[in-house]
Design a protein around this motif. Sequence first.
Motif, PDB file in Angstrom:
ATOM      1  N   LYS A  65      14.552  -0.787  10.718  1.00 49.48           N
ATOM      2  CA  LYS A  65      14.014  -1.851   9.871  1.00 49.48           C
ATOM      3  C   LYS A  65      13.061  -1.294   8.806  1.00 49.48           C
ATOM      4  CE  LYS A  65      12.770  -6.132   8.723  1.00 49.48           C
ATOM      5  NZ  LYS A  65      13.707  -7.057   8.021  1.00 49.48           N
ATOM      6  N   PHE A  66      12.308  -0.253   9.149  1.00 43.86           N
ATOM      7  CA  PHE A  66      11.288   0.310   8.252  1.00 43.86           C
ATOM      8  C   PHE A  66      11.461   1.830   8.109  1.00 43.86           C
ATOM      9  CE2 PHE A  66       8.813  -3.528   7.849  1.00 43.86           C
ATOM     10  CZ  PHE A  66       8.923  -4.170   9.069  1.00 43.86           C
ATOM     11  N   PRO A  67      12.574   2.289   7.559  1.00 42.89           N
ATOM     12  CA  PRO A  67      12.721   3.736   7.387  1.00 42.89           C
ATOM     13  C   PRO A  67      11.681   4.289   6.417  1.00 42.89           C
ATOM     14  CG  PRO A  67      14.526   2.543   6.324  1.00 42.89           C
ATOM     15  CD  PRO A  67      13.748   1.529   7.114  1.00 42.89           C
ATOM     16  N   ILE A  68      11.150   5.455   6.757  1.00 45.64           N
ATOM     17  CA  ILE A  68      10.082   6.088   5.986  1.00 45.64           C
ATOM     18  C   ILE A  68      10.489   7.510   5.652  1.00 45.64           C
ATOM     19  CG2 ILE A  68       7.740   7.039   6.157  1.00 45.64           C
ATOM     20  CD1 ILE A  68       7.015   4.560   7.839  1.00 45.64           C
ATOM     21  N   SER A  69      10.224   7.916   4.431  1.00 45.34           N
ATOM     22  CA  SER A  69      10.414   9.316   4.049  1.00 45.34           C
ATOM     23  C   SER A  69       9.078   9.909   3.651  1.00 45.34           C
ATOM     24  CB  SER A  69      11.420   9.445   2.898  1.00 45.34           C
ATOM     25  OG  SER A  69      10.810   9.093   1.669  1.00 45.34           O
ATOM     26  N   ARG A  70       8.927  11.216   3.873  1.00 44.56           N
ATOM     27  CA  ARG A  70       7.699  11.925   3.482  1.00 44.56           C
ATOM     28  C   ARG A  70       8.126  13.345   3.094  1.00 44.56           C
ATOM     29  NH1 ARG A  70       2.089  12.642   5.298  1.00 44.56           N
ATOM     30  NH2 ARG A  70       1.222  13.687   3.469  1.00 44.56           N
ATOM     31  N   PRO A  71       8.681  13.473   1.883  1.00 45.71           N
ATOM     32  CA  PRO A  71       9.232  14.767   1.498  1.00 45.71           C
ATOM     33  C   PRO A  71       8.189  15.849   1.230  1.00 45.71           C
ATOM     34  CG  PRO A  71       9.350  13.235  -0.320  1.00 45.71           C
ATOM     35  CD  PRO A  71       8.903  12.440   0.872  1.00 45.71           C
ATOM     36  N   ASN A  72       6.967  15.432   0.870  1.00 44.77           N
ATOM     37  CA  ASN A  72       5.905  16.415   0.613  1.00 44.77           C
ATOM     38  C   ASN A  72       4.551  15.792   0.922  1.00 44.77           C
ATOM     39  OD1 ASN A  72       5.002  14.951  -1.791  1.00 44.77           O
ATOM     40  ND2 ASN A  72       6.899  15.719  -2.742  1.00 44.77           N
ATOM     41  N   LEU A  73       3.493  16.520   0.609  1.00 49.77           N
ATOM     42  CA  LEU A  73       2.150  16.069   0.990  1.00 49.77           C
ATOM     43  C   LEU A  73       1.508  15.101   0.016  1.00 49.77           C
ATOM     44  CD1 LEU A  73       0.665  19.429   2.349  1.00 49.77           C
ATOM     45  CD2 LEU A  73       1.513  17.481   3.650  1.00 49.77           C
ATOM     46  N   THR A  74       2.236  14.705  -1.028  1.00 47.37           N
ATOM     47  CA  THR A  74       1.667  13.763  -1.995  1.00 47.37           C
ATOM     48  C   THR A  74       2.501  12.499  -2.155  1.00 47.37           C
ATOM     49  OG1 THR A  74       2.825  14.756  -3.880  1.00 47.37           O
ATOM     50  CG2 THR A  74       0.641  15.659  -3.322  1.00 47.37           C
ATOM     51  N   PHE A  75       3.605  12.375  -1.453  1.00 48.17           N
ATOM     52  CA  PHE A  75       4.521  11.263  -1.722  1.00 48.17           C
ATOM     53  C   PHE A  75       5.168  10.752  -0.435  1.00 48.17           C
ATOM     54  CE2 PHE A  75       7.068   8.812  -4.586  1.00 48.17           C
ATOM     55  CZ  PHE A  75       8.322   8.705  -4.019  1.00 48.17           C
ATOM     56  N   SER A  76       5.373   9.427  -0.391  1.00 44.57           N
ATOM     57  CA  SER A  76       6.070   8.818   0.726  1.00 44.57           C
ATOM     58  C   SER A  76       6.746   7.540   0.239  1.00 44.57           C
ATOM     59  CB  SER A  76       5.103   8.480   1.861  1.00 44.57           C
ATOM     60  OG  SER A  76       5.769   7.844   2.946  1.00 44.57           O
ATOM     61  N   THR A  77       7.808   7.150   0.921  1.00 47.43           N
ATOM     62  CA  THR A  77       8.426   5.864   0.658  1.00 47.43           C
ATOM     63  C   THR A  77       8.576   5.086   1.956  1.00 47.43           C
ATOM     64  OG1 THR A  77      10.729   6.591   0.920  1.00 47.43           O
ATOM     65  CG2 THR A  77       9.751   6.815  -1.273  1.00 47.43           C
TER      66      THR A  77
END
Lengths: 116, 115
Positions: A65-77
């Motif tokens: 329901k709430f997929p999260i991405s965190r590709p680096n240390l300054t950005f997330s979705t």
Amino acid sequence: SAVISQKPSRDICQRGTSLTIQCQVDSQVTMMFWYRQQPGQSLTLIATANQGSEATYESGFVIDKFPISRPNLTFSTLTVSNLSPEDSSIYLCSVGSRSPWSYEQYFGPGTRLTVT
Amino acid sequence: GQQLNQSPQSMFIQEGEDVSMNCTSSSIFNTWLWYKQDPGEGPVLLIALYKAGELTSNGRLTAQFGITRKDSFLNISASIPSDVGIYFCAGRLGAGGTSYGKLTFGQGTILTVHP
């Protein structure tokens, strides 16, 4: 303190669709979180966004329901999937700053989601 | 899960008056944070507290970390119209365990200041 920006600031979405919210921080941070604030309510932690690994979800919140991405240390979705009117809330990105003697947590301006 | 009881839920005061609000918990916290949220904005950190008995000021705001580590207080002196907003307390548990680093929020106190 970190400067946190979120996109979009608000959106109106139809039932069954998805919305992806972006969070950008002006400095590298280890600790990043996503919160939900339902109308007239307090803040509830959805998950901790971990860089390079899967997010850690709180009870009542699931990755589908709430997929999260965190590709680096300054950005997330954060994506809110399969929207229903009950998902209408403010979604807030937050970052934590910790030292041996202190802890502070800062919030972005929020994304106001309305589901019709 | 952890719960914080914040009171009062709302306050209606005259400009110039002092304001007090508090939070209590059934659990011990090692950090207390106080935030203010304006309409349409994210919460803004006002004061952070780290030691039992600590008293910290930020302009007209003063906050205290309770001796028992289960409560905290926020006082606003000589209120002005721009103090209007929602004030939240947040507690952070001690080191160790799965709750390390997470904040638990109170329900908020809605402050209205009449000119």
